[in-house]
Design a protein around this motif. Structure first.
Motif, PDB file in Angstrom:
ATOM      1  N   LEU A  74      -3.141   2.502  10.036  1.00 32.71           N
ATOM      2  CA  LEU A  74      -3.860   3.685   9.560  1.00 32.71           C
ATOM      3  C   LEU A  74      -2.971   4.923   9.669  1.00 32.71           C
ATOM      4  CD1 LEU A  74      -7.520   3.130  10.764  1.00 32.71           C
ATOM      5  CD2 LEU A  74      -6.428   2.516   8.604  1.00 32.71           C
ATOM      6  N   ASN A  75      -2.258   5.016  10.782  1.00 31.78           N
ATOM      7  CA  ASN A  75      -1.333   6.139  10.934  1.00 31.78           C
ATOM      8  C   ASN A  75      -0.283   6.143   9.850  1.00 31.78           C
ATOM      9  OD1 ASN A  75      -2.464   7.327  13.095  1.00 31.78           O
ATOM     10  ND2 ASN A  75      -1.195   6.287  14.611  1.00 31.78           N
ATOM     11  N   GLN A  76       0.232   4.963   9.597  1.00 33.94           N
ATOM     12  CA  GLN A  76       1.297   4.835   8.613  1.00 33.94           C
ATOM     13  C   GLN A  76       0.810   5.279   7.237  1.00 33.94           C
ATOM     14  OE1 GLN A  76       2.943   1.004   9.275  1.00 33.94           O
ATOM     15  NE2 GLN A  76       4.489   1.237   7.673  1.00 33.94           N
ATOM     16  N   LEU A  77      -0.399   4.857   6.889  1.00 33.99           N
ATOM     17  CA  LEU A  77      -0.952   5.220   5.587  1.00 33.99           C
ATOM     18  C   LEU A  77      -1.092   6.736   5.476  1.00 33.99           C
ATOM     19  CD1 LEU A  77      -3.693   2.488   5.035  1.00 33.99           C
ATOM     20  CD2 LEU A  77      -1.466   2.667   3.931  1.00 33.99           C
ATOM     21  N   SER A  78      -1.647   7.348   6.518  1.00 34.52           N
ATOM     22  CA  SER A  78      -1.831   8.796   6.469  1.00 34.52           C
ATOM     23  C   SER A  78      -0.497   9.505   6.305  1.00 34.52           C
ATOM     24  CB  SER A  78      -2.475   9.301   7.763  1.00 34.52           C
ATOM     25  OG  SER A  78      -3.672   8.636   7.976  1.00 34.52           O
ATOM     26  N   ALA A  79       0.465   9.039   7.109  1.00 37.66           N
ATOM     27  CA  ALA A  79       1.775   9.695   7.044  1.00 37.66           C
ATOM     28  C   ALA A  79       2.355   9.569   5.649  1.00 37.66           C
ATOM     29  CB  ALA A  79       2.712   9.065   8.069  1.00 37.66           C
TER      30      ALA A  79
ATOM     31  N   LEU B 246      -7.637   7.916  -2.661  1.00 37.04           N
ATOM     32  CA  LEU B 246      -6.815   6.703  -2.578  1.00 37.04           C
ATOM     33  C   LEU B 246      -6.606   6.318  -1.112  1.00 37.04           C
ATOM     34  CD1 LEU B 246      -4.941   4.552  -3.875  1.00 37.04           C
ATOM     35  CD2 LEU B 246      -3.071   6.167  -3.536  1.00 37.04           C
ATOM     36  N   LEU B 247      -6.302   7.341  -0.308  1.00 37.20           N
ATOM     37  CA  LEU B 247      -6.073   7.072   1.106  1.00 37.20           C
ATOM     38  C   LEU B 247      -7.289   6.432   1.742  1.00 37.20           C
ATOM     39  CD1 LEU B 247      -4.403   7.310   3.663  1.00 37.20           C
ATOM     40  CD2 LEU B 247      -5.330   9.602   3.986  1.00 37.20           C
ATOM     41  N   SER B 248      -8.451   7.009   1.493  1.00 33.39           N
ATOM     42  CA  SER B 248      -9.620   6.455   2.165  1.00 33.39           C
ATOM     43  C   SER B 248      -9.933   5.065   1.624  1.00 33.39           C
ATOM     44  CB  SER B 248     -10.823   7.398   2.073  1.00 33.39           C
ATOM     45  OG  SER B 248     -11.394   7.302   0.806  1.00 33.39           O
ATOM     46  N   ASP B 249      -9.661   4.844   0.330  1.00 33.50           N
ATOM     47  CA  ASP B 249      -9.852   3.490  -0.213  1.00 33.50           C
ATOM     48  C   ASP B 249      -8.929   2.503   0.485  1.00 33.50           C
ATOM     49  OD1 ASP B 249     -11.702   4.400  -1.893  1.00 33.50           O
ATOM     50  OD2 ASP B 249     -10.486   4.302  -3.735  1.00 33.50           O
ATOM     51  N   LEU B 250      -7.683   2.932   0.604  1.00 31.29           N
ATOM     52  CA  LEU B 250      -6.724   2.029   1.231  1.00 31.29           C
ATOM     53  C   LEU B 250      -7.093   1.767   2.680  1.00 31.29           C
ATOM     54  CD1 LEU B 250      -3.296   3.216  -0.202  1.00 31.29           C
ATOM     55  CD2 LEU B 250      -4.435   1.033  -0.577  1.00 31.29           C
ATOM     56  N   LYS B 251      -7.574   2.787   3.333  1.00 32.88           N
ATOM     57  CA  LYS B 251      -7.966   2.591   4.730  1.00 32.88           C
ATOM     58  C   LYS B 251      -9.089   1.561   4.832  1.00 32.88           C
ATOM     59  CE  LYS B 251      -6.501   6.739   7.140  1.00 32.88           C
ATOM     60  NZ  LYS B 251      -6.908   8.011   7.755  1.00 32.88           N
ATOM     61  N   THR B 252     -10.044   1.706   3.942  1.00 33.01           N
ATOM     62  CA  THR B 252     -11.133   0.732   3.945  1.00 33.01           C
ATOM     63  C   THR B 252     -10.594  -0.660   3.681  1.00 33.01           C
ATOM     64  OG1 THR B 252     -12.342   2.471   2.835  1.00 33.01           O
ATOM     65  CG2 THR B 252     -13.459   0.360   3.078  1.00 33.01           C
ATOM     66  N   ALA B 253      -9.707  -0.722   2.682  1.00 35.87           N
ATOM     67  CA  ALA B 253      -9.140  -2.033   2.349  1.00 35.87           C
ATOM     68  C   ALA B 253      -8.379  -2.593   3.540  1.00 35.87           C
ATOM     69  CB  ALA B 253      -8.208  -1.909   1.144  1.00 35.87           C
TER      70      ALA B 253
ATOM     71  N   ALA C 112       0.841  -1.200   0.000  1.00 35.82           N
ATOM     72  CA  ALA C 112       0.000   0.000   0.000  1.00 35.82           C
ATOM     73  C   ALA C 112       0.872   1.245   0.000  1.00 35.82           C
ATOM     74  CB  ALA C 112      -0.921  -0.015   1.212  1.00 35.82           C
ATOM     75  N   GLU C 113       1.903   1.205   0.815  1.00 35.43           N
ATOM     76  CA  GLU C 113       2.821   2.346   0.865  1.00 35.43           C
ATOM     77  C   GLU C 113       3.455   2.591  -0.503  1.00 35.43           C
ATOM     78  OE1 GLU C 113       4.999   3.291   4.951  1.00 35.43           O
ATOM     79  OE2 GLU C 113       5.338   1.264   4.236  1.00 35.43           O
ATOM     80  N   THR C 114       3.846   1.499  -1.132  1.00 37.91           N
ATOM     81  CA  THR C 114       4.448   1.636  -2.457  1.00 37.91           C
ATOM     82  C   THR C 114       3.474   2.296  -3.414  1.00 37.91           C
ATOM     83  OG1 THR C 114       5.519  -0.436  -1.968  1.00 37.91           O
ATOM     84  CG2 THR C 114       5.670   0.340  -4.220  1.00 37.91           C
TER      85      THR C 114
ATOM     86  N   LEU D 168      -7.676  -6.438   7.805  1.00 36.46           N
ATOM     87  CA  LEU D 168      -7.501  -6.682   9.246  1.00 36.46           C
ATOM     88  C   LEU D 168      -8.605  -7.587   9.779  1.00 36.46           C
ATOM     89  CD1 LEU D 168      -6.463  -3.119  10.370  1.00 36.46           C
ATOM     90  CD2 LEU D 168      -5.152  -5.186  10.821  1.00 36.46           C
ATOM     91  N   SER D 169      -9.827  -7.284   9.356  1.00 38.94           N
ATOM     92  CA  SER D 169     -10.945  -8.092   9.847  1.00 38.94           C
ATOM     93  C   SER D 169     -10.797  -9.525   9.383  1.00 38.94           C
ATOM     94  CB  SER D 169     -12.271  -7.547   9.327  1.00 38.94           C
ATOM     95  OG  SER D 169     -12.440  -6.245   9.796  1.00 38.94           O
ATOM     96  N   LYS D 170     -10.341  -9.665   8.145  1.00 36.96           N
ATOM     97  CA  LYS D 170     -10.170 -11.012   7.613  1.00 36.96           C
ATOM     98  C   LYS D 170      -9.149 -11.775   8.465  1.00 36.96           C
ATOM     99  CE  LYS D 170      -8.782 -11.698   3.327  1.00 36.96           C
ATOM    100  NZ  LYS D 170      -8.553 -11.156   1.973  1.00 36.96           N
ATOM    101  N   GLY D 171      -8.041 -11.103   8.715  1.00 39.95           N
ATOM    102  CA  GLY D 171      -6.985 -11.727   9.516  1.00 39.95           C
ATOM    103  C   GLY D 171      -7.461 -12.057  10.910  1.00 39.95           C
ATOM    104  N   GLU D 172      -8.155 -11.114  11.495  1.00 42.10           N
ATOM    105  CA  GLU D 172      -8.635 -11.326  12.861  1.00 42.10           C
ATOM    106  C   GLU D 172      -9.597 -12.505  12.903  1.00 42.10           C
ATOM    107  OE1 GLU D 172     -10.865  -8.070  14.405  1.00 42.10           O
ATOM    108  OE2 GLU D 172     -11.105  -8.991  16.370  1.00 42.10           O
ATOM    109  N   THR D 173     -10.507 -12.524  11.948  1.00 42.64           N
ATOM    110  CA  THR D 173     -11.479 -13.619  11.915  1.00 42.64           C
ATOM    111  C   THR D 173     -10.764 -14.954  11.804  1.00 42.64           C
ATOM    112  OG1 THR D 173     -12.831 -12.094  10.662  1.00 42.64           O
ATOM    113  CG2 THR D 173     -13.622 -14.348  10.846  1.00 42.64           C
TER     114      THR D 173
END
Ligand SMILES: Nc1nc2c(ncn2[C@@H]2O[C@H](COP(=O)(O)OP(=O)(O)OP(=O)(O)O)[C@@H](O)[C@H]2O)c(=O)[nH]1
Ligand SMILES: [Mg+2]
Ligand SMILES: [Zn+2]
Ligand SMILES: [Zn+2]
Length: 1643
Positions: A1029-1034, A969-976, A947-949, A981-986
């Motif tokens: 999320l912080n990382q993406l914003s930054a 793009l940021l908000s899309d990535l955040k949603t993604a 995502a960062e790339t 995360l939810s997938k992993g957690e589940t």
């Protein structure tokens, strides 16, 4: 062809038959005879003679046994273990009712003392009866009834079973029959041999209790073994035909009119009219015993009644026997003429009575007259049933006669003495078997020595007396440390150990007593003899102590009912235990002899001599002997003995020793043992009054078919001592004893039966409290036994319905008790009983009617009792089948005994419990969880890198993009990200759920951690979410900042391009051939002018200092004005430059952490300083990782750092840190970090300054200018340039970004990194193998630093030996090259207007993998005339060449450098995972090892000596030796300060009030802490010097610990399985080591 068959019996021709068939049937042969057959075949010309064959027809007996399915047992007698085995028949009702099952059904029912056992009608014939709904009239069937199939007379079945059983089954049969008030065989005929056997042995087990007239007043009673009681016998025989049913009359004679009972089988009973095939000639006996109530008793004195089946004419020996032994013989006879002959010859000691029926058609008055004359009979010897008499009158008459004869009788002879008569008459006696005789001799030899039980026990069984009791109290004191006083705990423990050793020595100094060696000898004898011996011992001992005991028991029962005189009861209890002497005492002694011998050195001859004892006992256990688990007198378990016996057992059954355990608990004398005996046919001691002591276990084999259902090989049954009612318990320490016992057995069992007798349900209420405690504890330690309440003496059929209210009441009470118990155990979250265990009021209760049907002793067992117990049994077996936990094997069971008992010995059970199986299961869970968690994390890291790339590449290709788009793009990535995360957690949660659903691996034991790990998973996700999320914003922010710069750079480049192209035109226009030097100078000119003209835009410099400061301010603002004040006073830059030093003020300074009387130089100030240092250290790492990436500054970095500090501070709340400390620390860190960030920022600007960039590219432009001017082909050069300048850095960057996670993943597969426990274990093991003081000191003093270095070393060594990092790098490289190739090829296929488009397409394709510099489309394109196709061609070539170059570089770079280059800090990541919560034991600083991020309880496997943490005595300055695990059980106190800074003492025992989230279980093994003891002893002086204290007083025992022992203790503490060496081997080794040591010491 015609055959002639002749049949002979001897020489006598029986039959001659002619036939042309190949088979024929010959009827009328008699059973059991030898016949010979001769066959002649009539051929045409001659006669062929076949050889004669001889056959023997089956005897009646053989036939019958075959029908009953018993034939193989006639030779090979049924043994108890076969009879008791749990098979399909014993758990299912669905026997198909076939004939073959009849005998087995009878046996099964009888073993459960079911009085309906004799109803043996086979189902097949029953169904005939039921099906008589014929609608036609048929006189035939009405008159003759349906044809009866195979029916058997019950007597035949009884006889057959007796004939097919061994002596022990016979005893069991007789006992159960007599409990049912069935007559039992005294003389057993064998129809084949025509011999009969007197059943003395078989009757030996029967004990009866009655009250004769003489004891009426005193309320006394007689309890006797029936074969030994002298009771007059009256016999009933038949001569010829008799129209009176002798047996029926006898039944009436023995029954009270209201309580009629079929003692003898008679013809009006079910199947009683079936012809007897084998049982004629049997003599049965029954006893009439008075209960002492005149209105009920028929006879006031006991009478034995014998009944001979069959005609005396055919059974002369039996008749003679009866005449010799009875005081009266009643001859039933109708044909009096016959009697004349018979009776005259055979006059006997006994009075002979003639009983006849005047209504019989054979009756003849004249005959009677002549008979009376011949025999000289008076009227009183003749009893005639006349017309005017009904049965009742007749029976009364008989009773009268009997009464008067019995009263007169002088010749009383007991059954044992009848054996002599039998011998005289040539009748065998079953006891004559040689093995029985020999066994009796042996047993008599021992028991004849016993005169006074108490004295005898002291003299012959000395080890179990006071010594064993003393040992017990020492063992418990070792755990409870009640009398330690102010002594040094470790010294005190050593003292106790020495005392124990002395006691063992004392035990060893006794030679084995005569009795014991006889006993051991005898039980070493082979097979049956051993069984007989044990039985004889039991009988003898029982006979001896019965008289005394039964009196005492009765008294006890009476007294405890009133429970008035407590002293008397206590005294009775003592007397009871003193005077009881059973074989369990001999086995107990054996155990002690063995235990004592084990304390001797391995090679000691007496130890070797006794090595075989456990095996001996294991064999007996397998044969069904109950083994004493808890010694009820000493209240202790001989652990070594029991576990060695069980291990031997495991060997004996070749490891097929899976067991399920059933236990019974309840108030004293409520029929617990009776219940188990009825249920399983076993023989636990039963008696009224206090009887069972301690706990006994017994194993029952499971038949092959049932093994699959129950998934086990044996069922273990534990019978326990009755719990005392609270009033009784108060007398002595028995409340404690009860508690211990209940906790232990509940912990051991899969199903616990709670026995409640209706009479004492109030007492039960108090007992339940104990039981609920036990259940609660089990839940807390992860074991969940099922429980079943058994309500006894409830007779109403509607019990279940009616008692609904009672059940609800019971549940309410249980709930209350649970709450009370939960409070006491400090586990308040358990609110109701169902929280503690699965329990339903519907299925969890069973009602069982009273045991006796009527008034004992003449009452038979209530059929309802037996049936209800059978129901219960089926229920239990069903429950066992459903037990989720796969059964334990004996070795695991043994492990449970050990850990439960050791926890029980401490006062605080839940916190003392340590079980290796639980630890094992926990370790497995952690390992698995860590794997899943890492997978989740790794997936997320990969995702976020991509995502960062993408963000970094955003807008590079297509240039101008609106700000809004990147935000989108940021908000899309955040949603993604959230989806990911939810997938992993589940997935993580699913894995956990799945894990707990499996049945193997003892997951049930760690069930209670499930929630914790679930929460951990959620916490992990939350943490990741925040940081991602912080990382993406930054990244987006930084990207946006870059775009401005890129635009300017692009403009500059375009401007230069224009100038260069102009210059090219100009130069070409000169028409002169220009030299290279001329071109150069033209270019330089142009460059200077152009560069002069371009805007001197300089990117805005950010004031990093104030930005960081702003973040800090925002962070501390919630702390109030005081915080901002501190902030305002100092400048960040200044503070960051000074080393941080904690300067406490006010009360904070006083908050010392000290043990009572001890002082630790490591006081609060130091602790805080250490924390600060550690935080600073971590922050430094964080900042370094950040600056490594050469990015622009972003506020997020500061926020991250502050977040980390906050977290660390929160973890160390215990240190009671003030605002000033926090703010100054943050200022220090931020100040220092700001400086670093400033440098980074400056670097960044330098790198990205458009003007500087332009100049950097001057030479490139120059060369391009020349190329263009000369119209040289640029393709190859450009391709190379593209590869070197853009692709390769991007690839390397990608590898640096990804490699770290691969390395971490690889490291996590190493065992030492799999769990925290393993990690600690490995570090400590490594330490001791180095065995250097400096390392230990380093470990203790600078734990985190040491650990980090250790991890680093491990990585380096792992990657230089086992794995190679370049492997991972190559894999990553390969992936990149593949992608590039794909991208190039894809771009080739597309229509590209310009080269720029072409390159743009390539970059676009790679945009979510590789970060390709903007320049690739900027400067690189300038002056680029390369042909697209050619370029692509060369590009692919260059990429191909790049591969080996990179590989070369990988090879040549050391792991250290690779680690440095990684974007993630590998060491740090591993450190964070392995350090866990980072908490340390509040006393000794040992690190917490609990798994999962969200554990609620901190613990560590191994606590260290506090002296190692620099604790010293306040005054003497000696280092302290105490260990947390001992202290928490002692009465010592530690110093605390209240909120006012006042010092107070707090007991260690209640440390949880101060440190509620720490769990410090006492060291159950007592050797677990040998590791640190060894270290402390070895480096005592060094530590003292290092800490500037005086050396500790080391207990001598510590000095004796060897290095091997220390290592072993480490293994033990961490529950590691030693891989190569077996236990005994390493034991050997350590012993030889200690021997060596002692040798060298003595030199
Ligand atoms: N009336 C009556 N007596 C019973 C019943 N169950 C057992 N008994 C008698 O009560 C006495 C005690 O039975 P045990 O089985 O030894 O009792 P226990 O609970 O094992 O006793 P301890 O081991 O001493 O606690 C025996 O004499 C039994 O015959 C019952 O349901 N009704
Ligand atoms: Mg009992
Ligand atoms: Zn500790
Ligand atoms: Zn912890």
């Amino acid at each position: 062809m015609l055959f002639t068959v002749t049949c002979y019996k001897g020489d006598e021709l029986v039959e001659e038959l002619q036939t042309d068939a190949t088979s024929l049937t010959i009827g009328n042969l008699s059973p059991g005879e030898q016949y010979s057959f001769c066959v002649l075949a009539q051929l045409i010309h001659k006669i062929k003679k076949y050889p004669t064959t001889t056959v023997k027809t089956k005897t009646l007996l053989e036939n019958l046994l075959e029908d009953l399915g018993l034939e193989q047992h006639y030779k090979d007698k049924l043994s108890l273990s076969t009879v008791l085995q749990i098979d399909e028949k014993s758990i299912a009702d669905t026997s198909d009712g076939s004939v073959g099952d009849i005998a087995w059904n009878f046996l099964k029912k009888l073993m459960m003392v079911n009085v309906t056992a004799r109803n043996v009608k086979s189902k097949a014939s029953q169904s005939c009866n039921e099906a008589s709904e014929e609608t036609v009239f048929n006189l035939e069937t009405l008159l003759h009834g349906p044809t009866l199939g195979n029916q058997f007379n019950p007597l035949d079945i009884i006889t057959a079973l007796f004939l097919c059983s061994d002596g022990f089954v016979q005893q069991e049969l007789s006992l159960k029959m007599s409990m049912c008030q069935f007559a039992v065989p005294l003389l057993l005929p064998d129809p084949d041999t025509k011999q009969c056997t007197m059943m003395l042995w078989a009757l030996r087990d029967i004990v009866k209790k009655y009250r004769p007239q003489s004891l009426l007043e005193s309320k006394g009673f007689i309890e006797e073994r029936i074969v030994l009681s002298e009771i007059p016998m009256v016999s009933f025989v038949r001569l010829g035909e008799s129209s009176l049913s002798k047996s029926e009359i006898l039944n009436k004679l023995l029954s009270n009119s209201q309580e009629y009972h079929d003692t003898f089988v008679h013809r009006d009973m079910e199947c009683g009219d079936c012809p007897r095939k084998i049982s004629d000639g049997i003599v049965e006996v029954a006893w009439y015993l008075p209960c002492g109530n005149k209105n009920i008793d028929i006879f006031s004195e006991p009478v034995t009644v014998a009944n001979l089946r069959g005609d005396i004419a055919s059974f002369v020996p039996q008749f003679s026997f009866l005449c010799e032994t009875s005081c009266a013989v009643f001859v039933f006879c109708d044909q009096l003429d016959l009697a004349c002959k018979q009776l005259t010859n055979d006059m006997s000691k006994a009075d002979v009575f003639l009983v006849s029926n005047s209504q019989s058609k054979n009756f003849d008055g004249e005959d009677l007259k002549s008979l009376a004359r011949d025999l000289n009979l008076m009227n009183n010897k003749i009893i005639i049933k006349t017309r005017s008499m009904n049965d009742a009158d007749f029976v009364t008459a008989l009773q009268g006669t009997i009464k008067s004869t019995v009263e007169k009788a002088t010749a009383k002879i007991n059954i044992e003495k009848m054996a002599d008569v039998a011998h005289e008459l040539g009748i065998q006696v079953d006891e004559d078997r040689p093995e029985s005789k020999k066994a009796k001799q042996n047993a008599d030899a021992i028991t004849s020595e016993i005169h006074d039980t108490l004295e005898y026990k002291e003299a012959q069984l000395p080890l179990q007396g006071q010594i064993w009791k003393d040992l017990t109290s020492l063992e418990k004191e070792e755990c409870r440390l009640r009398n330690a006083g102010s002594e040094n705990i470790e010294q005190y423990k050593t003292l106790l150990q020495e005392q124990k050793n002395r006691l063992r020595e004392k035990q060893n100094s006794n030679d084995m007593s005569g009795a014991m060696s006889c006993f051991i000898n005898a039980i070493s004898s082979p097979g049956m003899e051993r069984c007989y011996f044990l039985k004889w011992m039991r009988l003898n001992l029982d006979n001896m102590s019965r008289q005394k005991l039964s009196g005492l028991r009765e008294q006890y029962k009476e007294e405890s009912k009133g429970s008035k005189n407590k002293e008397v009861i206590q005294d009775l209890d003592r007397q009871l235990s003193g005077s009881s002497l059973g074989i369990e005492h001999f086995f107990r002694e054996m155990g002690q002899i063995y235990e004592a011998s084990v304390s001797l050195p391995r090679k000691h001859p007496s130890r070797e001599q006794l090595q075989h004892l456990p095996k001996l006992c294991a064999e007996l256990l397998l044969e069904g002997l109950p083994l004493e688990l808890v010694d009820g007198d000493a209240s202790n378990i001989p652990l070594r003995w029991v576990s060695d016996v069980l291990s031997e057992f495991h060997q004996l059954v070749s490891c097929k020793s899976k067991i399920l355990v059933i236990t019974v608990l309840g108030v004293q004398s409520t029929g617990k043992s009776t219940l188990l005996n009825t249920m399983f046919g076993v023989q636990f001691a039963v008696s009224s009054g206090r009887c069972t002591r301690g706990a006994f276990m017994l194993l029952i084999r499971i038949s092959e078919e049932v093994k699959n259902i129950l998934n086990c090989d044996f069922v273990m049954i534990i019978d326990t001592e009755g719990l005392k009612s609270p009033e009784l318990a108060k007398l002595d320490d028995s409340y404690e004893h009860d508690n211990e016992l209940a906790t232990l057995v509940v912990g051991l069992s899969d199903i616990t039966l709670i026995n409640i007798a209706m009479e004492n349900s109030t007492e039960m209420k108090d007992i339940l409290q104990i039981v609920v405690h036990a259940f609660l504890r089990m839940k807390e330690v992860g074991k969940r036994p099922k429980c079943q309440f058994v309500h006894q003496n409830v007779s109403d059929v509607s019990a279940h319905e009616k008692n609904l209210r009672d059940r609800t009441l019971l549940l309410e009470q249980l709930n209350e008790m649970t709450q009370a118990a939960a409070k006491m155990e400090k586990k308040e979250k358990n609110k109701c009983f169902t929280d503690v265990m699965e329990y339903s009021t519907e299925t969890g209760n069973m009602y069982i009617p009273g045991l006796w049907n009527g008034t004992p002793p003449m009452a038979p067992v209530n059929a309802g009792y037996s049936e209800a117990v059978y129901e219960l049994k089926k229920n239990i077996i069903q429950m066992l089948g459903k037990c989720e936990s796969s059964a334990n094997d004996i070795l695991e069971f043994q492990e449970w005994i050990k850990s439960l008992w050791s926890a029980v010995k401490y006062e605080n059970f839940i916190f003392s419990f340590r079980n290796s199986l639980v630890a094992d299961a926990y370790m497995r869970l952690c390992t698995e969880y860590n794997k899943w968690e890492w997978n989740f994390k790794k997936d997320m890291y990969t995702w976020v890198t991509n995502a960062e790339t993408r963000i970094t590449n955003y807008g590079k290709v297509y240039g101008e993009v609106e700000t809004g788009d990147i935000q989108k793009l940021l908000s899309d990535l955040k949603t993604a990200a959230l989806t990911e995360l939810s997938k992993g957690e589940t997935q993580l949660l699913q894995n956990l759920t799945q894990y707990f659903r499996q049945t193997g691996g003892h997951v049930n034991l760690v069930e209670r951690y499930k929630e914790e790990f679930m929460t951990s998973a959620k916490v992990t996700r939350r943490e990741m979410e925040r940081s991602i999320l912080n990382q993406l914003s930054a990244t987006v922010d930084i990207r946006q900042g870059m775009r401005e710069l890129e635009k300017i750079k692009k403009n500059h480049a375009q401007e230069i391009e224009e100038r260069v192209l102009e210059l090219v035109e100009e130069c070409r226009g000169k028409k002169v051939k220009m030299s290279d030097a001329e071109l150069d100078s033209e270019f330089d000119n142009m460059w200077d002018i152009s560069v002069e003209k371009v805007s001197r835009f300089r990117p805005q410099k950010i004031d990093v200092q104030s930005k960081v400061s702003h973040c800090l301010r925002a962070n501390v603002s919630p702390k109030g004005s005081h915080a901002s004040e501190i902030l305002n006073k100092n400048s960040l830059a200044e503070i960051g430059n000074q080393p941080f030093e904690y300067k406490p003020k006010g009360i904070g300074k006083k908050v010392k952490h000290a043990v009572c009387g001890y002082l630790n130089i490591d006081d609060h100030v130091n602790a805080v300083q250490r924390l600060a240092d550690s935080i600073i250290d971590t922050c430094q790492e964080l900042v370094n990782t950040q600056t490594q990436r050469k990015n622009n500054y972003h506020d997020n970095y500061s926020v991250e750092i502050l977040h980390m500090i906050d977290e660390k501070l929160q973890q160390n709340e215990g240190l009671k840190l003030d605002t000033k400390f926090e703010v100054s620390l943050k200022m220090h860190i931020c100040g220092w970090a700001a400086e670093e960030f400033e440098k980074m920022h400056a670097n960044f600007l330098q790198e990205n300054d458009p003007y500087k960039c332009l100049n950097k590219n001057k030479e490139k432009f120059r060369s391009d200018f020349k190329d263009v001017f000369h119209e040289r082909d640029q393709c190859q050069k450009k391709a190379q340039e593209f590869t070197d300048q853009f692709l390769r850095p991007a690839v390397e960057d990608f590898i640096n970004r990804s490699l770290g996670h691969d390395i971490i993943g690889e490291m996590l597969t190493c065992q030492q990194f799999s769990t925290r426990m393993f990690f600690q274990y490995s570090i400590l093991l490594d330490l001791i193998s180095e065995n250097q003081f400096e390392l230990f000191l380093d470990y203790i003093e600078h734990y985190e630093k040491y650990v980090k270095q250790w991890i680093y070393k491990q990585i380096i060594s792992h990657f230089s030996s086992q794995a190679s990092a370049s492997e991972f790098e190559n894999r990553l490289l390969q992936a990149c090259i593949n992608q590039i190739n794909i991208a190039v090829k894809k771009a080739q296929t597309e229509e590209n207007k310009t080269l720029k488009c072409f390159v743009g397409n390539i970059c676009e394709e790679l945009s979510d993998k590789l970060v390709i510099s903007q320049d690739a489309l900027g400067t690189f394109m300038i002056l680029n005339t390369a042909d697209q196709g050619q370029f692509a061609h060369y590009l692919l070539k260059c990429v191909e060449q790049m591969e080996p170059l990179c590989q070369q570089k990988f090879e040549n770079t050391s792991v250290e450098i690779k680690l440095e280059k990684c974007f993630v800090n590998v060491q740090r990541e591993l450190f964070v995972r392995l350090i866990g919560c980072g908490k340390q034991c509040p006393f000794c600083k040992a690190p917490c090892e609990a798994g999962g991020a969200a554990h609620t309880e901190h613990w560590t496997s191994l606590h260290q000596s506090q002296g190692l943490g620099a604790w010293r005595f306040e005054r003497s300055k000696h280092l302290v030796t105490d260990i947390c695990t001992s202290l928490v059980n002692s009465d010592t106190e530690f110093v605390q300060y209240d909120s006012n800074g006042e010092k107070y003492y707090h007991p260690y025992k209640r440390y949880q009030e101060i440190f509620p989230d720490w769990k410090i279980p006492p060291d159950g093994s007592l050797e677990g802490s040998d590791y640190w003891k060894y270290v402390m002893a070895k480096f005592n002086d060094d530590f003292a010097k290092a800490y500037e204290a005086k050396p500790a007083d080391i207990p001598q025992a510590w000095r004796n610990i060897t290095k091997t022992e220390a290592e072993k203790s480490l293994q033990q503490a961490f529950n590691m399985k030693s891989e190569s060496k077996s236990e005994s081997e390493s034991e050997l080794e350590s012993e030889s080591e200690s021997e060596l040591k002692s040798e060298s010491e003595s030199e």
